[in-house]
Design a protein around this motif. Structure first.
Motif, PDB file in Angstrom:
ATOM      1  N   THR A 167      29.666  39.018  37.521  1.00 41.81           N
ATOM      2  CA  THR A 167      30.782  39.540  36.823  1.00 41.81           C
ATOM      3  C   THR A 167      30.921  41.034  37.528  1.00 41.81           C
ATOM      4  OG1 THR A 167      30.481  38.674  34.850  1.00 41.81           O
ATOM      5  CG2 THR A 167      31.911  40.475  34.790  1.00 41.81           C
ATOM      6  N   HIS A 168      29.992  42.012  37.635  1.00 41.18           N
ATOM      7  CA  HIS A 168      30.467  43.008  38.268  1.00 41.18           C
ATOM      8  C   HIS A 168      30.651  42.908  39.761  1.00 41.18           C
ATOM      9  CE1 HIS A 168      29.165  45.385  34.651  1.00 41.18           C
ATOM     10  NE2 HIS A 168      27.812  44.836  34.730  1.00 41.18           N
ATOM     11  N   GLU A 169      29.977  41.879  40.604  1.00 43.44           N
ATOM     12  CA  GLU A 169      30.513  41.848  41.945  1.00 43.44           C
ATOM     13  C   GLU A 169      31.848  41.462  41.999  1.00 43.44           C
ATOM     14  OE1 GLU A 169      27.290  39.280  43.494  1.00 43.44           O
ATOM     15  OE2 GLU A 169      26.006  40.897  43.723  1.00 43.44           O
ATOM     16  N   ASP A 170      32.200  40.435  41.073  1.00 40.62           N
ATOM     17  CA  ASP A 170      33.695  40.049  41.135  1.00 40.62           C
ATOM     18  C   ASP A 170      34.654  41.075  40.932  1.00 40.62           C
ATOM     19  OD1 ASP A 170      32.859  37.424  41.660  1.00 40.62           O
ATOM     20  OD2 ASP A 170      32.893  36.599  39.733  1.00 40.62           O
ATOM     21  N   THR A 171      34.208  41.903  40.000  1.00 40.15           N
ATOM     22  CA  THR A 171      35.163  43.141  39.602  1.00 40.15           C
ATOM     23  C   THR A 171      35.302  44.213  40.726  1.00 40.15           C
ATOM     24  OG1 THR A 171      34.594  42.661  37.266  1.00 40.15           O
ATOM     25  CG2 THR A 171      35.507  44.961  37.859  1.00 40.15           C
ATOM     26  N   ALA A 172      33.968  44.215  41.286  1.00 42.74           N
ATOM     27  CA  ALA A 172      34.290  45.228  42.695  1.00 42.74           C
ATOM     28  C   ALA A 172      34.895  44.980  43.701  1.00 42.74           C
ATOM     29  CB  ALA A 172      32.754  45.548  42.943  1.00 42.74           C
ATOM     30  N   ASN A 173      35.051  43.370  43.957  1.00 44.74           N
ATOM     31  CA  ASN A 173      35.892  42.878  44.897  1.00 44.74           C
ATOM     32  C   ASN A 173      37.188  42.724  44.999  1.00 44.74           C
ATOM     33  OD1 ASN A 173      33.525  42.960  46.559  1.00 44.74           O
ATOM     34  ND2 ASN A 173      32.543  41.032  46.132  1.00 44.74           N
ATOM     35  N   ILE A 174      37.738  43.144  43.667  1.00 42.44           N
ATOM     36  CA  ILE A 174      39.147  42.975  43.303  1.00 42.44           C
ATOM     37  C   ILE A 174      40.024  43.423  44.635  1.00 42.44           C
ATOM     38  CG2 ILE A 174      41.073  43.544  42.041  1.00 42.44           C
ATOM     39  CD1 ILE A 174      39.165  43.006  39.630  1.00 42.44           C
ATOM     40  N   PRO A 175      39.922  44.714  45.128  1.00 40.73           N
ATOM     41  CA  PRO A 175      40.815  45.083  46.053  1.00 40.73           C
ATOM     42  C   PRO A 175      40.654  44.279  47.332  1.00 40.73           C
ATOM     43  CG  PRO A 175      39.440  46.945  45.045  1.00 40.73           C
ATOM     44  CD  PRO A 175      38.963  45.687  44.830  1.00 40.73           C
ATOM     45  N   PHE A 176      39.736  43.551  47.903  1.00 35.91           N
ATOM     46  CA  PHE A 176      39.472  43.102  48.796  1.00 35.91           C
ATOM     47  C   PHE A 176      39.855  41.469  48.930  1.00 35.91           C
ATOM     48  CE2 PHE A 176      36.164  46.248  48.751  1.00 35.91           C
ATOM     49  CZ  PHE A 176      36.858  47.081  49.529  1.00 35.91           C
ATOM     50  N   ARG A 177      40.538  40.988  47.933  1.00 31.73           N
ATOM     51  CA  ARG A 177      40.808  39.774  47.593  1.00 31.73           C
ATOM     52  C   ARG A 177      41.821  39.020  48.486  1.00 31.73           C
ATOM     53  NH1 ARG A 177      40.946  38.693  41.125  1.00 31.73           N
ATOM     54  NH2 ARG A 177      38.501  39.095  40.675  1.00 31.73           N
ATOM     55  N   HIS A 178      42.642  39.742  48.868  1.00 31.61           N
ATOM     56  CA  HIS A 178      43.787  39.447  49.881  1.00 31.61           C
ATOM     57  C   HIS A 178      43.847  40.202  51.083  1.00 31.61           C
ATOM     58  CE1 HIS A 178      46.006  37.147  46.636  1.00 31.61           C
ATOM     59  NE2 HIS A 178      45.865  38.427  45.685  1.00 31.61           N
ATOM     60  N   GLU A 179      42.519  40.303  51.558  1.00 29.67           N
ATOM     61  CA  GLU A 179      42.093  40.979  52.970  1.00 29.67           C
ATOM     62  C   GLU A 179      42.822  40.274  54.373  1.00 29.67           C
ATOM     63  OE1 GLU A 179      37.922  41.414  54.886  1.00 29.67           O
ATOM     64  OE2 GLU A 179      38.204  42.970  53.138  1.00 29.67           O
ATOM     65  N   ASP A 180      42.733  38.912  53.813  1.00 33.99           N
ATOM     66  CA  ASP A 180      43.247  38.241  55.508  1.00 33.99           C
ATOM     67  C   ASP A 180      44.993  38.292  55.224  1.00 33.99           C
ATOM     68  OD1 ASP A 180      43.511  36.719  52.975  1.00 33.99           O
ATOM     69  OD2 ASP A 180      43.365  34.834  53.916  1.00 33.99           O
ATOM     70  N   ARG A 181      45.520  38.241  54.235  1.00 33.17           N
ATOM     71  CA  ARG A 181      47.256  38.636  54.270  1.00 33.17           C
ATOM     72  C   ARG A 181      47.456  39.378  52.970  1.00 33.17           C
ATOM     73  NH1 ARG A 181      48.738  35.585  50.121  1.00 33.17           N
ATOM     74  NH2 ARG A 181      47.359  33.977  49.435  1.00 33.17           N
ATOM     75  N   PRO A 182      48.728  40.068  53.230  1.00 34.99           N
ATOM     76  CA  PRO A 182      49.129  41.093  52.404  1.00 34.99           C
ATOM     77  C   PRO A 182      49.494  40.260  50.966  1.00 34.99           C
ATOM     78  CG  PRO A 182      50.605  41.209  54.004  1.00 34.99           C
ATOM     79  CD  PRO A 182      49.438  40.337  54.322  1.00 34.99           C
ATOM     80  N   ALA A 183      49.564  40.739  49.838  1.00 32.01           N
ATOM     81  CA  ALA A 183      49.886  40.382  48.542  1.00 32.01           C
ATOM     82  C   ALA A 183      51.339  39.711  48.857  1.00 32.01           C
ATOM     83  CB  ALA A 183      49.840  41.092  47.512  1.00 32.01           C
ATOM     84  N   ALA A 184      51.931  38.993  48.072  1.00 32.46           N
ATOM     85  CA  ALA A 184      53.602  38.446  48.145  1.00 32.46           C
ATOM     86  C   ALA A 184      54.034  39.611  47.595  1.00 32.46           C
ATOM     87  CB  ALA A 184      53.447  37.185  47.774  1.00 32.46           C
ATOM     88  N   LEU A 185      55.306  39.626  48.115  1.00 31.73           N
ATOM     89  CA  LEU A 185      56.340  40.666  47.631  1.00 31.73           C
ATOM     90  C   LEU A 185      57.159  39.702  46.436  1.00 31.73           C
ATOM     91  CD1 LEU A 185      57.439  42.680  50.472  1.00 31.73           C
ATOM     92  CD2 LEU A 185      56.030  43.445  48.477  1.00 31.73           C
ATOM     93  N   GLU A 186      57.477  40.154  45.491  1.00 35.81           N
ATOM     94  CA  GLU A 186      58.386  39.567  44.369  1.00 35.81           C
ATOM     95  C   GLU A 186      59.677  39.611  45.141  1.00 35.81           C
ATOM     96  OE1 GLU A 186      58.120  40.805  40.537  1.00 35.81           O
ATOM     97  OE2 GLU A 186      55.842  40.817  40.672  1.00 35.81           O
ATOM     98  N   GLU A 187      60.630  38.594  44.594  1.00 41.43           N
ATOM     99  CA  GLU A 187      62.062  38.219  45.175  1.00 41.43           C
ATOM    100  C   GLU A 187      62.856  39.107  44.476  1.00 41.43           C
ATOM    101  OE1 GLU A 187      63.418  35.902  47.056  1.00 41.43           O
ATOM    102  OE2 GLU A 187      61.493  35.124  47.648  1.00 41.43           O
ATOM    103  N   ASP A 188      62.799  39.616  43.065  1.00 37.96           N
ATOM    104  CA  ASP A 188      63.579  40.756  42.430  1.00 37.96           C
ATOM    105  C   ASP A 188      63.564  42.081  42.830  1.00 37.96           C
ATOM    106  OD1 ASP A 188      61.602  40.715  41.252  1.00 37.96           O
ATOM    107  OD2 ASP A 188      62.342  40.456  39.286  1.00 37.96           O
ATOM    108  N   GLY A 189      62.719  42.437  43.756  1.00 32.65           N
ATOM    109  CA  GLY A 189      62.736  43.843  44.308  1.00 32.65           C
ATOM    110  C   GLY A 189      61.757  44.521  43.313  1.00 32.65           C
ATOM    111  N   LYS A 190      60.806  44.111  42.371  1.00 35.55           N
ATOM    112  CA  LYS A 190      59.739  44.761  41.846  1.00 35.55           C
ATOM    113  C   LYS A 190      58.757  45.065  42.529  1.00 35.55           C
ATOM    114  CE  LYS A 190      61.548  43.423  37.138  1.00 35.55           C
ATOM    115  NZ  LYS A 190      60.982  42.849  35.947  1.00 35.55           N
TER     116      LYS A 190
END
Length: 61
Positions: free
Chosen positions: A38-61
């Motif tokens: 659990t602690h390892e999963d929580t610590a690695n949250i910032p690196f989940r999308h390391e290979d590609r950036p997070a998707a941007l929402e369509e409505d500009g948020k």
């Protein structure tokens, strides 16, 4: 005033003991053997999308 003195002594002695036991319980809970995943999963949250950036929402948020 006697009632106040009794409650004050009760809070000074038993209140401190209860708070200490809660603190020790939290420490044991945080470092229990099964919590490593659990602690390892929580610590690695910032690196989940390391290979590609997070998707941007369509409505500009």
């Amino acid at each position: 005033m006697e009632h106040y003195s009794f409650l004050r002594q009760l809070a000074d002695s038993w209140g401190l003991l209860v708070m200490f036991l809660i603190f020790v319980g939290i420490i044991f809970w945080a470092f229990r053997p099964g919590s490593r995943k659990t602690h390892e999963d929580t610590a690695n949250i910032p690196f989940r999308h390391e290979d590609r950036p997070a998707a941007l929402e369509e409505d500009g948020k």
